[in-house]
Design a protein around this motif. Structure first.
Motif, PDB file in Angstrom:
ATOM      1  N   ASP A  81      -9.411   7.269  -5.229  1.00 30.37           N
ATOM      2  CA  ASP A  81      -8.850   7.794  -3.982  1.00 30.37           C
ATOM      3  C   ASP A  81      -8.700   6.683  -2.950  1.00 30.37           C
ATOM      4  O   ASP A  81      -7.699   6.613  -2.233  1.00 30.37           O
ATOM      5  CB  ASP A  81      -9.724   8.919  -3.428  1.00 30.37           C
ATOM      6  CG  ASP A  81      -9.719  10.144  -4.327  1.00 30.37           C
ATOM      7  OD1 ASP A  81      -8.714  10.389  -5.021  1.00 30.37           O
ATOM      8  OD2 ASP A  81     -10.734  10.863  -4.328  1.00 30.37           O
ATOM      9  N   GLN A  82      -9.687   5.805  -2.880  1.00 30.12           N
ATOM     10  CA  GLN A  82      -9.602   4.683  -1.949  1.00 30.12           C
ATOM     11  C   GLN A  82      -8.452   3.749  -2.330  1.00 30.12           C
ATOM     12  O   GLN A  82      -7.725   3.253  -1.462  1.00 30.12           O
ATOM     13  CB  GLN A  82     -10.933   3.930  -1.906  1.00 30.12           C
ATOM     14  CG  GLN A  82     -12.027   4.752  -1.257  1.00 30.12           C
ATOM     15  CD  GLN A  82     -13.405   4.134  -1.425  1.00 30.12           C
ATOM     16  OE1 GLN A  82     -13.651   3.330  -2.315  1.00 30.12           O
ATOM     17  NE2 GLN A  82     -14.320   4.520  -0.539  1.00 30.12           N
ATOM     18  N   ALA A  83      -8.257   3.536  -3.630  1.00 33.44           N
ATOM     19  CA  ALA A  83      -7.149   2.697  -4.093  1.00 33.44           C
ATOM     20  C   ALA A  83      -5.808   3.314  -3.710  1.00 33.44           C
ATOM     21  O   ALA A  83      -4.881   2.610  -3.285  1.00 33.44           O
ATOM     22  CB  ALA A  83      -7.240   2.488  -5.602  1.00 33.44           C
ATOM     23  N   ARG A  84      -5.706   4.631  -3.831  1.00 32.97           N
ATOM     24  CA  ARG A  84      -4.457   5.311  -3.429  1.00 32.97           C
ATOM     25  C   ARG A  84      -4.208   5.167  -1.929  1.00 32.97           C
ATOM     26  O   ARG A  84      -3.069   4.994  -1.498  1.00 32.97           O
ATOM     27  CB  ARG A  84      -4.513   6.783  -3.813  1.00 32.97           C
ATOM     28  CG  ARG A  84      -4.354   7.017  -5.287  1.00 32.97           C
ATOM     29  CD  ARG A  84      -4.278   8.506  -5.622  1.00 32.97           C
ATOM     30  NE  ARG A  84      -4.278   8.671  -7.052  1.00 32.97           N
ATOM     31  CZ  ARG A  84      -5.124   9.451  -7.719  1.00 32.97           C
ATOM     32  NH1 ARG A  84      -6.022  10.165  -7.068  1.00 32.97           N
ATOM     33  NH2 ARG A  84      -5.057   9.548  -9.027  1.00 32.97           N
ATOM     34  N   ASN A  85      -5.264   5.242  -1.140  1.00 27.34           N
ATOM     35  CA  ASN A  85      -5.113   5.058   0.308  1.00 27.34           C
ATOM     36  C   ASN A  85      -4.627   3.652   0.630  1.00 27.34           C
ATOM     37  O   ASN A  85      -3.767   3.471   1.495  1.00 27.34           O
ATOM     38  CB  ASN A  85      -6.430   5.343   1.027  1.00 27.34           C
ATOM     39  CG  ASN A  85      -6.770   6.811   1.056  1.00 27.34           C
ATOM     40  OD1 ASN A  85      -5.897   7.667   0.933  1.00 27.34           O
ATOM     41  ND2 ASN A  85      -8.032   7.122   1.207  1.00 27.34           N
ATOM     42  N   ILE A  86      -5.172   2.661  -0.055  1.00 28.72           N
ATOM     43  CA  ILE A  86      -4.725   1.282   0.154  1.00 28.72           C
ATOM     44  C   ILE A  86      -3.269   1.149  -0.259  1.00 28.72           C
ATOM     45  O   ILE A  86      -2.466   0.514   0.440  1.00 28.72           O
ATOM     46  CB  ILE A  86      -5.624   0.289  -0.615  1.00 28.72           C
ATOM     47  CG1 ILE A  86      -7.016   0.260   0.025  1.00 28.72           C
ATOM     48  CG2 ILE A  86      -4.999  -1.107  -0.634  1.00 28.72           C
ATOM     49  CD1 ILE A  86      -8.054  -0.487  -0.783  1.00 28.72           C
ATOM     50  N   LEU A  87      -2.889   1.755  -1.372  1.00 27.62           N
ATOM     51  CA  LEU A  87      -1.500   1.725  -1.824  1.00 27.62           C
ATOM     52  C   LEU A  87      -0.567   2.310  -0.769  1.00 27.62           C
ATOM     53  O   LEU A  87       0.489   1.742  -0.459  1.00 27.62           O
ATOM     54  CB  LEU A  87      -1.345   2.478  -3.143  1.00 27.62           C
ATOM     55  CG  LEU A  87       0.063   2.547  -3.723  1.00 27.62           C
ATOM     56  CD1 LEU A  87       0.577   1.162  -4.061  1.00 27.62           C
ATOM     57  CD2 LEU A  87       0.073   3.443  -4.948  1.00 27.62           C
ATOM     58  N   ASP A  88      -0.957   3.423  -0.193  1.00 28.69           N
ATOM     59  CA  ASP A  88      -0.143   4.046   0.859  1.00 28.69           C
ATOM     60  C   ASP A  88       0.027   3.105   2.052  1.00 28.69           C
ATOM     61  O   ASP A  88       1.110   3.004   2.625  1.00 28.69           O
ATOM     62  CB  ASP A  88      -0.764   5.360   1.332  1.00 28.69           C
ATOM     63  CG  ASP A  88      -0.655   6.466   0.293  1.00 28.69           C
ATOM     64  OD1 ASP A  88       0.161   6.341  -0.645  1.00 28.69           O
ATOM     65  OD2 ASP A  88      -1.399   7.458   0.417  1.00 28.69           O
ATOM     66  N   LEU A  89      -1.052   2.427   2.421  1.00 30.06           N
ATOM     67  CA  LEU A  89      -0.975   1.480   3.540  1.00 30.06           C
ATOM     68  C   LEU A  89      -0.063   0.297   3.206  1.00 30.06           C
ATOM     69  O   LEU A  89       0.721  -0.152   4.044  1.00 30.06           O
ATOM     70  CB  LEU A  89      -2.373   0.964   3.902  1.00 30.06           C
ATOM     71  CG  LEU A  89      -3.342   2.000   4.464  1.00 30.06           C
ATOM     72  CD1 LEU A  89      -4.746   1.403   4.561  1.00 30.06           C
ATOM     73  CD2 LEU A  89      -2.874   2.502   5.814  1.00 30.06           C
ATOM     74  N   LEU A  90      -0.160  -0.191   1.980  1.00 27.53           N
ATOM     75  CA  LEU A  90       0.656  -1.336   1.568  1.00 27.53           C
ATOM     76  C   LEU A  90       2.146  -1.001   1.521  1.00 27.53           C
ATOM     77  O   LEU A  90       2.987  -1.851   1.820  1.00 27.53           O
ATOM     78  CB  LEU A  90       0.199  -1.854   0.204  1.00 27.53           C
ATOM     79  CG  LEU A  90      -1.156  -2.540   0.167  1.00 27.53           C
ATOM     80  CD1 LEU A  90      -1.556  -2.847  -1.275  1.00 27.53           C
ATOM     81  CD2 LEU A  90      -1.151  -3.797   1.005  1.00 27.53           C
TER      82      LEU A  90
END
Length: 114
Positions: A81-90
């Motif tokens: 979930d944290q990786a998906r959040n980072i992806l969204d930010l990127l």
């Protein structure tokens, strides 16, 4: 999941609700009015004192024009979930800014892993 982890999750969901509300430019009063509840009830959800039901999360997601999953995954401490959040930010960044941020993340991760 122990009680400490449950409390942390409830507070994190509340924080996600507060962030989404602020991003939508809505006051607690406006959200309360849309939900048919008191402003204090919205405050209790945002501070983690009250746990929103699945139905309430669906109503909030509709108000904030986001998915229910977004309210939950933004609060999650699971790596995926944290990786998906980072992806969204990127995704919101230009190529050069994204590479700059990745360099900072690599440096931080390297320093924290030792």
């Amino acid at each position: 999941m122990d009680e400490l982890q449950k409390g942390a999750l409830v507070r994190a969901v509340g924080q996600a609700i507060a962030l989404r509300r602020a991003a939508a430019g809505l006051s607690q009063e406006k959200v309360a009015e849309a939900l048919g509840i008191s402003r204090e009830a919205v405050s209790r959800m945002e501070t983690g004192v009250a746990v929103p039901t699945v139905v309430r999360l669906a109503e909030l997601a509709e108000i904030f024009e986001c998915g229910i999953d977004e309210l939950l995954t933004e609060a999650s401490n699971r790596r995926i979930d944290q990786a998906r959040n980072i992806l969204d930010l990127l995704e919101e960044l230009s190529d050069d800014k994204r590479e700059m941020l990745m360099a900072v993340i690599r440096q931080l991760a390297g320093g924290l892993s030792t």
